[in-house]
Design a protein around this motif. Structure first.
Motif, PDB file in Angstrom:
ATOM      1  N   ILE A 172       0.838  -1.209   0.000  1.00 39.23           N
ATOM      2  CA  ILE A 172       0.000   0.000   0.000  1.00 39.23           C
ATOM      3  C   ILE A 172       0.871   1.256   0.000  1.00 39.23           C
ATOM      4  O   ILE A 172       0.625   2.204  -0.760  1.00 39.23           O
ATOM      5  CB  ILE A 172      -0.947  -0.014   1.212  1.00 39.23           C
ATOM      6  N   THR A 173       1.906   1.273   0.837  1.00 39.18           N
ATOM      7  CA  THR A 173       2.772   2.451   0.891  1.00 39.18           C
ATOM      8  C   THR A 173       3.575   2.617  -0.397  1.00 39.18           C
ATOM      9  O   THR A 173       3.836   3.743  -0.831  1.00 39.18           O
ATOM     10  CB  THR A 173       3.733   2.360   2.093  1.00 39.18           C
ATOM     11  N   ILE A 229       8.197   3.884   5.598  1.00 37.14           N
ATOM     12  CA  ILE A 229       7.422   2.706   6.010  1.00 37.14           C
ATOM     13  C   ILE A 229       7.603   1.575   5.009  1.00 37.14           C
ATOM     14  O   ILE A 229       7.738   0.402   5.392  1.00 37.14           O
ATOM     15  CB  ILE A 229       5.931   3.081   6.143  1.00 37.14           C
ATOM     16  N   SER A 230       7.631   1.906   3.727  1.00 36.03           N
ATOM     17  CA  SER A 230       7.838   0.894   2.700  1.00 36.03           C
ATOM     18  C   SER A 230       9.194   0.207   2.865  1.00 36.03           C
ATOM     19  O   SER A 230       9.297  -1.024   2.749  1.00 36.03           O
ATOM     20  CB  SER A 230       7.731   1.531   1.312  1.00 36.03           C
ATOM     21  N   SER A 267       9.672  -3.721   3.624  1.00 39.76           N
ATOM     22  CA  SER A 267      10.432  -4.533   2.665  1.00 39.76           C
ATOM     23  C   SER A 267      11.610  -5.217   3.337  1.00 39.76           C
ATOM     24  O   SER A 267      11.959  -6.356   3.006  1.00 39.76           O
ATOM     25  CB  SER A 267      10.934  -3.652   1.513  1.00 39.76           C
ATOM     26  N   PHE A 268      12.223  -4.549   4.300  1.00 41.62           N
ATOM     27  CA  PHE A 268      13.351  -5.150   5.027  1.00 41.62           C
ATOM     28  C   PHE A 268      12.919  -6.442   5.706  1.00 41.62           C
ATOM     29  O   PHE A 268      13.647  -7.443   5.677  1.00 41.62           O
ATOM     30  CB  PHE A 268      13.887  -4.156   6.059  1.00 41.62           C
ATOM     31  N   GLN A 269      11.724  -6.440   6.297  1.00 39.78           N
ATOM     32  CA  GLN A 269      11.241  -7.645   6.985  1.00 39.78           C
ATOM     33  C   GLN A 269      11.047  -8.794   5.995  1.00 39.78           C
ATOM     34  O   GLN A 269      11.400  -9.949   6.287  1.00 39.78           O
ATOM     35  CB  GLN A 269       9.917  -7.356   7.708  1.00 39.78           C
ATOM     36  N   ILE A 270      10.497  -8.486   4.832  1.00 37.52           N
ATOM     37  CA  ILE A 270      10.203  -9.534   3.848  1.00 37.52           C
ATOM     38  C   ILE A 270      11.487 -10.142   3.305  1.00 37.52           C
ATOM     39  O   ILE A 270      11.620 -11.365   3.200  1.00 37.52           O
ATOM     40  CB  ILE A 270       9.355  -8.963   2.697  1.00 37.52           C
ATOM     41  N   TYR A 271      12.446  -9.296   2.955  1.00 37.25           N
ATOM     42  CA  TYR A 271      13.675  -9.805   2.347  1.00 37.25           C
ATOM     43  C   TYR A 271      14.609 -10.443   3.373  1.00 37.25           C
ATOM     44  O   TYR A 271      15.412 -11.323   3.025  1.00 37.25           O
ATOM     45  CB  TYR A 271      14.400  -8.681   1.610  1.00 37.25           C
TER      46      TYR A 271
END
Length: 343
Positions: A75-76, A214-215, A219-223
């Protein structure tokens, strides 16, 4: 793992820079680039972002637990990409932004070809995330009646559609508005702050920077999660017991510290986007074809066998061309290799 780690380093660099722009915009004179307010160094901004990212990472245990974080990140992403190009196009072309014709931008035919290949490498990097597909699919329930690859394929198509909707209007609108002044390391964000900080409200600019921040955190968490999972898997194999919470937290802190060190040591990594895109290209266009052939073992010389073989080697060939073009441009135009000196 190397693609996840490299992406997290880029996120630290972008996130730290965005935090500084947000601070200077909201607490300075409104210009995110020329504010006279005393601020922190680049390494300190990187450290603050890394601490925030690791603090968030400590709240999640696996990819299933970060599903809603991924939604917030999507969303962000849509929000800030759309906001930047809409505001930039609405404000019009700044007088100080030159627009060189593509035919005159390169001095020779070789330069033109290498520039086209470099652009393809940057686009390939923009569509990064291929290494996460199998990781995510492995967490989904699957049975012969409802195989996991069907919803996964729908999710992949939707995610790439979102990337297309976000990045291509941003690239087209950004070049229309700012031309050749878009810096390779700063991108549209710094160009937007440079030309429109004086005629855009602090609230709008601050909101855009906040969405970018925020994006980056999401993204850091996902990667980073596949790296955490691999570390925990190795621990379980070695120790033959479940990974305790304090060890899991230690892995996250270690990874955060390591990526922070790389970000400070190589703050110009964003300028190597085309090279990184070429190196990572086989993950999408070559390895899956070879993996399918190795797993399914189709009969040699059949249409499917030749299709996967040709596609796989074509991906390898394209990756070699992209890497060559990126190295050519680096040798010809150089790079500001500011080791251990973010800004």
């Amino acid at each position: 793992m190397y693609l996840s780690g490299g992406t997290c380093v880029l996120l630290i660099i972008n996130g730290g820079g965005t935090m500084e722009l947000l601070y200077q915009t909201m607490c300075g004179a409104g210009d995110g680039l020329t504010s006279n307010k005393k601020t922190l160094t680049g390494a300190e901004w990187f450290l603050i972002f890394t601490c925030l990212a690791i603090a968030v990472a400590l709240l999640f245990q696996n990819l299933n637990s970060v599903a809603w974080v991924s939604s917030i990140g999507a969303i962000t992403n849509v929000g800030y990409c759309t906001s930047i190009w809409v505001v930039s196009v609405t404000k019009g072309k700044p007088d100080a932004a030159p627009h060189a014709a593509p035919s005159t931008a390169a001095s020779s035919e070789t330069d033109r070809i290498c520039s086209i290949l470099t652009a393809l490498g940057i686009i390939a990097l923009a569509f990064k995330g291929h290494n996460l597909v199998l990781e995510i699919q492995g967490t989904m329930p699957s049975n012969p009646k409802h195989p996991s690859h069907e919803p996964m394929w729908r999710g992949v198509k939707l995610s790439y559609l979102l990337i297309f909707v976000c990045l291509f209007p941003l690239a087209i609108g950004g070049y229309w508005a700012f031309g050749d002044t878009i810096d390779a390391s700063g991108g549209m964000l710094k160009a937007f702050a440079k030309f429109h900080a004086h005629n855009t409200s602090k609230l709008v600019m601050g909101l855009i920077y906040l969405l970018v921040l925020i994006s980056c955190l999401c993204s850091f968490q996902i990667y980073a999660m596949p790296v955490f999972d691999n570390m925990e898997f190795i621990y379980i194999i070695k120790k033959k017991r479940r990974c305790p919470r304090w060890v899991r937290s230690g892995f996250r802190v270690f990874f955060g510290g390591f990526t922070f060190f790389i970000a400070v040591a190589l703050p110009f990594l964003g300028s190597l986007g085309a090279l990184l895109g070429g190196i990572a290209l086989p993950l999408t266009y070559a390895y899956p074809c070879f993996m399918w052939t190795a797993i399914k073992k189709p009969c040699p010389n059949t249409a499917m066998w030749w299709s996967n073989l040709c596609l796989g080697w074509s991906g390898i060939g394209l990756a070699v061309l992209l890497v060559f073009a990126a190295v050519w441009n680096l040798v010809k135009y150089g790079i500001d290799a500011n080791f251990f000196n973010p800004w």
